[in-house]
Design a protein around this motif. Sequence first.
Motif, short mmCIF file in Angstrom:
data_model
loop_
_atom_site.label_atom_id
_atom_site.label_comp_id
_atom_site.label_asym_id
_atom_site.label_seq_id
_atom_site.Cartn_x
_atom_site.Cartn_y
_atom_site.Cartn_z
N CYS A 87 0.83 -1.21 0.00
CA CYS A 87 0.00 0.00 0.00
C CYS A 87 0.86 1.26 0.00
O CYS A 87 0.64 2.17 -0.80
CB CYS A 87 -0.90 0.03 1.23
N LEU A 88 1.81 1.31 0.91
CA LEU A 88 2.65 2.50 1.04
C LEU A 88 3.46 2.74 -0.22
O LEU A 88 3.58 3.88 -0.69
CB LEU A 88 3.57 2.35 2.25
N ARG A 89 3.99 1.67 -0.79
CA ARG A 89 4.76 1.80 -2.03
C ARG A 89 3.87 2.33 -3.16
O ARG A 89 4.25 3.23 -3.91
CB ARG A 89 5.35 0.46 -2.42
N VAL A 140 -2.20 6.85 6.11
CA VAL A 140 -0.82 6.40 5.99
C VAL A 140 -0.27 5.95 7.35
O VAL A 140 0.41 4.92 7.45
CB VAL A 140 0.05 7.52 5.37
N LEU A 143 -1.39 2.55 8.13
CA LEU A 143 -0.63 1.54 7.40
C LEU A 143 0.69 1.24 8.11
O LEU A 143 1.13 0.08 8.18
CB LEU A 143 -0.37 2.00 5.97
N PHE A 144 1.33 2.27 8.65
CA PHE A 144 2.56 2.03 9.40
C PHE A 144 2.27 1.29 10.71
O PHE A 144 3.11 0.51 11.18
CB PHE A 144 3.30 3.35 9.66
N ARG A 163 5.34 8.01 9.44
CA ARG A 163 4.43 8.80 8.60
C ARG A 163 5.02 10.17 8.29
O ARG A 163 4.96 10.64 7.16
CB ARG A 163 3.07 8.94 9.29
N PHE A 166 7.84 9.66 5.76
CA PHE A 166 7.24 9.31 4.46
C PHE A 166 6.74 10.58 3.77
O PHE A 166 7.07 10.85 2.61
CB PHE A 166 6.08 8.34 4.72
N MET A 198 11.24 3.44 0.77
CA MET A 198 10.73 2.26 1.46
C MET A 198 11.84 1.54 2.23
O MET A 198 11.63 1.05 3.34
CB MET A 198 10.07 1.30 0.47
#
Length: 207
Positions: A87-89, A140, A143-144, A163, A166, A198
């Motif tokens: 997701c983050l990528r 975000v 997600l972390f 976050r 990022f 990442m």
Amino acid sequence: MSRRKADAERTRETILDAAETTFLAQGVSRTTLAHIAQAAGVTRGAIYWHFEDKAALFDALLERVRVPLDEIVDEVVARLGSAPADCLREIALRSLAAISHDLPLQRAATIVLHRCEKLEEEHPRICMITRLSEHAEARVEQLFEQAQVAGTLRADLTPASARRQFHGFLIGVCFDWLQDTQQHSLADESSGIVETLMRGLLVENKP
């Protein structure tokens, strides 16, 4: 939609377009509502009909950045939500792609990063509303949090600090590129940029 409502919506968009053009040309601090009214071909009263003040107009303009970013985050989470690293990528890749190819988004981001001076004595709220999207930031960070539970978040990071890093990394990349979009192709370099990001935040979860 009634004709009157449609006309009002067109006027509102005309005002926002004029504000965007004027902010880009001379910066937020040096732009007055009179400048925007002249560029839009409307009266100041017409601006006040749609917006309380300059800060409210500026905040509405920022929705042109927030909405696409929120949509990217929500769509990616809906599709890949069980895999936080993926997701983050994908969020990072799609955000850079949007800045690279969406000219209205580029213009709005340029205003936020390069035309929003911090000397806003007459409109101090402007300095408080330049955060792009609290909604996207919250998603975000979630997600972390998932990555932390999965053991893939670097041990020396909290979800909140990850976050921030990022967000700060991507903002820095965009800040640099928007100074001169001809200096290199952000689209061509985005994969390498995101992999660097990442690797700095997540670790491989080895059995």
